[in-house]
Design a protein around this motif. Structure first.
Motif, PDB file in Angstrom:
ATOM      1  N   GLN A 153       0.832  -1.205   0.000  1.00  0.00           N
ATOM      2  CA  GLN A 153       0.000   0.000   0.000  1.00  0.00           C
ATOM      3  C   GLN A 153       0.867   1.256   0.000  1.00  0.00           C
ATOM      4  N   ARG A 201       2.372   1.509  -3.429  1.00  0.00           N
ATOM      5  CA  ARG A 201       1.377   1.918  -4.433  1.00  0.00           C
ATOM      6  C   ARG A 201       1.251   3.444  -4.472  1.00  0.00           C
ATOM      7  N   GLU A 202       1.255   4.060  -3.276  1.00  0.00           N
ATOM      8  CA  GLU A 202       1.108   5.516  -3.211  1.00  0.00           C
ATOM      9  C   GLU A 202       2.350   6.248  -3.717  1.00  0.00           C
ATOM     10  N   SER A 260       4.159   3.507  -7.654  1.00  0.00           N
ATOM     11  CA  SER A 260       3.310   2.731  -8.559  1.00  0.00           C
ATOM     12  C   SER A 260       4.053   2.466  -9.876  1.00  0.00           C
ATOM     13  N   LYS A 313      -4.308  -8.400  -5.498  1.00  0.00           N
ATOM     14  CA  LYS A 313      -4.927  -7.196  -6.064  1.00  0.00           C
ATOM     15  C   LYS A 313      -3.942  -6.021  -6.022  1.00  0.00           C
ATOM     16  N   LEU A 314      -3.227  -5.857  -4.912  1.00  0.00           N
ATOM     17  CA  LEU A 314      -2.249  -4.769  -4.795  1.00  0.00           C
ATOM     18  C   LEU A 314      -1.110  -4.915  -5.802  1.00  0.00           C
ATOM     19  N   GLU A 322      -1.231  -5.621  -8.772  1.00  0.00           N
ATOM     20  CA  GLU A 322      -1.615  -5.081 -10.075  1.00  0.00           C
ATOM     21  C   GLU A 322      -1.097  -3.661 -10.287  1.00  0.00           C
ATOM     22  N   ASN A 323      -0.685  -2.981  -9.208  1.00  0.00           N
ATOM     23  CA  ASN A 323      -0.199  -1.607  -9.304  1.00  0.00           C
ATOM     24  C   ASN A 323       1.272  -1.508  -9.716  1.00  0.00           C
TER      25      ASN A 323
END
Length: 135
Positions: free
Chosen positions: A54, A57-58, A61, A97-98, A100-101
């Motif tokens: 997470q 991702r921020e 990415s 799912k994460l 995928e970033n």
């Protein structure tokens, strides 16, 4: 490529738990701590990976991410892309799912001695949450 070190600390099984995350890119190092609530140690290790992804991702990415953990069960699960343990399924799916970033995410098991900073962060966070007057 980012090197991302994750670790979890628990007090009890299940019990209060926390995660430490260290992100290294070139000469830059970032450290993060997360209080997780009540989980088993194995669940907390998966949650440490989730929190790491997470943050990445921020801030990063699209990058290539190398997750390094001393949790064999978390690394093996992510390498095999499968778990039979029903408790791990929602955590596993969230990690998938994460992922995928990012352009690519891979997992590497490392011995405890190579994960000291993430371990220290998780333990400090857990200690602070359990004894809030020690801040």
């Amino acid at each position: 490529m980012l090197e991302v070190y994750t670790d979890a600390a628990c007090s009890g099984e299940p019990g209060p738990s926390a995660a430490g995350v260290v992100i290294k890119q070139n000469q830059k190092t970032e450290e993060y701590q997360f209080y997780l609530g009540t989980w088993t140690n194995h669940e907390a290790e998966f949650l440490a990976i989730i929190h790491a992804l997470q943050v990445c991702r921020e801030k990063y990415s699209g990058e290539i991410i190398s997750i390094r953990s001393d949790s064999k069960i978390a690394v093996d699960t992510m390498d095999k892309r499968y778990t039979k343990n029903q408790k791990f399924v929602p955590l596993f799916e969230k990690i998938m799912k994460l992922e995928e970033n990012f352009s690519y995410v891979f997992y590497k098991w490392i011995p405890d001695k190579q994960n000291k900073n993430a371990d220290r962060l998780a333990r400090e966070c857990l200690q602070t949450k359990q004894n809030p007057d020690q801040q």
